[in-house]
Design an enzyme around this catalytic site. Structure first.
Site, PDB file in Angstrom:
ATOM      1  N   ARG A 217       0.806  -1.224   0.000  1.00  0.00           N
ATOM      2  CA  ARG A 217       0.000   0.000   0.000  1.00  0.00           C
ATOM      3  C   ARG A 217       0.837   1.273   0.000  1.00  0.00           C
ATOM      4  O   ARG A 217       0.419   2.293  -0.546  1.00  0.00           O
ATOM      5  CB  ARG A 217      -0.932   0.014   1.207  1.00  0.00           C
ATOM      6  N   LYS A 233       1.776  -3.622  -6.945  1.00  0.00           N
ATOM      7  CA  LYS A 233       1.004  -4.841  -7.222  1.00  0.00           C
ATOM      8  C   LYS A 233       1.789  -5.883  -8.005  1.00  0.00           C
ATOM      9  O   LYS A 233       1.479  -7.075  -7.930  1.00  0.00           O
ATOM     10  CB  LYS A 233      -0.219  -4.480  -8.075  1.00  0.00           C
ATOM     11  N   THR A 237       0.989 -12.113  -7.713  1.00  0.00           N
ATOM     12  CA  THR A 237      -0.450 -12.343  -7.602  1.00  0.00           C
ATOM     13  C   THR A 237      -0.623 -13.852  -7.522  1.00  0.00           C
ATOM     14  O   THR A 237      -0.207 -14.571  -8.429  1.00  0.00           O
ATOM     15  CB  THR A 237      -1.191 -11.808  -8.847  1.00  0.00           C
TER      16      THR A 237
END
Lengths: 398, 398
Positions: A217, A233, A237
């Site tokens: 974040r 990001k 994932t």
């Protein structure tokens, strides 16, 4: 020959029959399904070379008529005797990334999540942007860093700048978070210049997986204007190894909660692809949240229609994910930044107050959905453990 | 056996030797290089199966020692007789997409472009965001819609809302634009959790191509908050068919214009990878702009270091592009939205006042750079013609 026994209440009953890529000691990845606590080698029981492939892509590319045929055949097969060479205890197999991911798009389809993030990232503005209820907002993520459940997550380094700091500094993320999402895999794509209608979802989408879109974040907050999230990001994932076929989710279909204003015509329809899937988020083994997928504002059929309405082609292996699933209640929030309100309201995990992820923490997402006749379909889980950042890097040999 | 003749001043002299994928009547794509007006079939003159592949990826994956070796061998070969079966007039071959694109990241590395766009998209705010001089801002684009020069561009449809309109409407983009960019292709990737140092650029990057990042400004302006551009860009990105090897660009290297503030340590170094490449933008055959690559604020070495500093893996075939190249002067702007100042200051093209692209328009980007001994290296061109939008779509047969 043996009959596979299915423990009572198994989330991998005959109504599920998900597809995955597994290997045993021979190290050869191939296609399997899971029934109870057994993995069935489809390259043994079905005579089609697509099941000997190291990814589901060749099978996914065969299209919906073939998917239905294989599912029907499998349903017959698992009711009878199967050759022992095709059967492996689930605990003994290694599960691999099930697909070669082509493009990866991440949406932002939960009104509760988008509103919460808006309040946290832009406290002085309206939480929802003016476009949010007109289109499913989404962006491209990094396909090359989609990893299978169980892959360790190295804490990312990057530029962070808190609002009260005069300049950015470099170092390990101090606000490492999760996003609990549902992902959809495109089996049959569409050519450049064409588009996929909102009512054509099931002709193109093969199945669904659980997604943990790990998010730094502090890196994200500093970098994301004006072109969106990137390094906050792109480090990893995680997805679950078992792809639940769309056909297994029929009993889970529910109407969307409701869309106001009515969307533009190309997004009308597809509102019957809400899905009543219950997520569970476990932090170091303790349940901290239960995000409800049925609360999502936009349906995956609308996401796919939107993604291709400009003529962008879709390909076998495209992955698109829902964005964080958050419900209206605190215990339904699918990201820790929401659950702890930006770190200001810690949660208690195993007796300790916690906000963001510490090294060594493990996060596991799981989910189930209604199946036919009162059964439950399971997605299995997607899990990852945080490893310490590699701050200093030796120069590799020239 | 023949010696290839090179016309005086050809941008494809012996100092260039770019790589591409071509086919002739047999329809079999393989690797070639271009010398003067001749394409040389490398699958005939070099004994390595990578040159019979339908993309450059296998050769790119072999790494910098092999790239240097092949380039040296080619330089020797083209000085002598070559078998006639290896030689094709450039006008007779079909050129294909040279790489299988893995991930595609688009940066935003021109201070002039970022400032111009900031003024146009956010007229009431500072044009550059606070992060812009601290990191090369970038985002992921759609890898599956990267197409080779010559591919027609169908005008995208989507949601557009002008500031004075109460609600969005659906239809063909009314502000279709270009972005003149330089793209870099990763040959040797890096594993997950690792990163590529700012001084390791030439060990990983194989070569460069011209990029036209077609952009629908009305779709982009409405959709891009808060997660960045999506459908305004994802319908098509054109690249040039010839990949100029990094080794051919040695004489083009110049220092960056200067970075203030000094970037964080992981971005120091790589400032000697400025490139003195002159772009030419032609609109329906008329030159409208000459964007200078040497004006870029961030170097491609810094882009690659940034892109992987969080541990994101890189893969063979990753494409990263510079973002629009714009210089300080109006005639150096690499996007029509800048050149016409949001459509308010038309340019004259073939005697007509023009702002954004009309159906039938053709845009061609070309570029050259200094080579050794006063020669010029050419990138060839990337070209595309706008075709009318497909607004209504027949439902395909079920």
């Amino acid at each position: 020959m043996s009959v596979v026994e299915i423990p009572d209440g198994s989330p991998f009953g005959v109504e599920n029959l998900p597809y995955g890529i597994f290997s045993v000691d021979d190290g050869r990845p191939r296609v399997g399904t899971r029934l109870g606590d057994t993995v069935i080698d489809l390259s043994v029981v079905l005579a089609d070379p697509v099941f000997a492939a190291a990814s589901l892509n060749p099978f996914m590319a065969q299209g919906p008529a073939r998917w239905a045929q294989v599912r029907e055949r499998l349903t017959q097969l698992v009711a009878g005797d199967l050759p022992d060479t095709a059967l492996h205890p689930a605990a003994d197999v290694r599960l691999h990334l099930p697909v070669e991911v082509a493009d990866y798009v991440d949406f932002y389809a939960s009104e509760h999540h988008a509103s919460n993030l808006g309040r946290l990232f832009r406290p002085d503005a309206e939480p929802l942007m003016p476009n949010w209820k007109h289109l499913p907002v989404g962006y491209h993520g990094r396909a090359g860093t989609v990893v299978v459940s169980g892959t360790d997550i190295v804490r990312p380094c990057g530029q962070r700048k808190a609002p009260d700091e005069p300049a950015p500094s470099f170092g390990p993320s101090r606000r490492l978070d999760i996003e609990a999402e549902l992902g959809f895999l495109v089996g049959v794509g569409s050519p450049l210049g064409d588009r996929i209608g909102v009512d054509e979802f099931a002709r193109h989408v093969f199945g669904a997986v659980l997604v943990n879109d790990w998010s730094a974040r502090d890196i994200q907050a500093w970098e994301y204007v004006p072109l969106g999230p990137h390094l906050g990001k792109s480090f990893a994932t995680s997805i679950s190894p078992w792809v639940v076929p769309l056909a297994a989710l029929e009993a889970a279909r529910v109407p969307l909660p409701g869309q106001d204003p009515q969307p533009l015509e190309y997004l009308r329809g597809g509102q019957d692809w809400g899905l009543d899937i219950e997520f569970v988020v476990e932090w170091n083994g303790e349940q901290v949240s239960r995000p409800p997928y049925r609360e999502m504002y936009w349906s995956p059929a609308q996401m796919l229609a939107h993604m291709t309405v400009n003529g962008a082609s879709a390909r076998t292996g495209d992955l698109f994910a829902s964005g964080t699933i958050s419900g209206p209640d605190r215990h339904q929030r699918g990201a820790f930044i929401e659950l702890t309100w930006g770190g200001k309201e810690p949660v208690v995990v195993k007796g300790e107050e916690r906000t963001f992820l510490l090294d060594g923490d493990e996060v596991t997402l799981s989910a189930t959905a209604p199946g036919p006749n009162g059964t439950r379909i399971g997605f299995g889980e997607v899990s990852g453990t945080i490893r310490p950042a590699k701050e200093n890097r030796a120069q590799p040999p020239g």
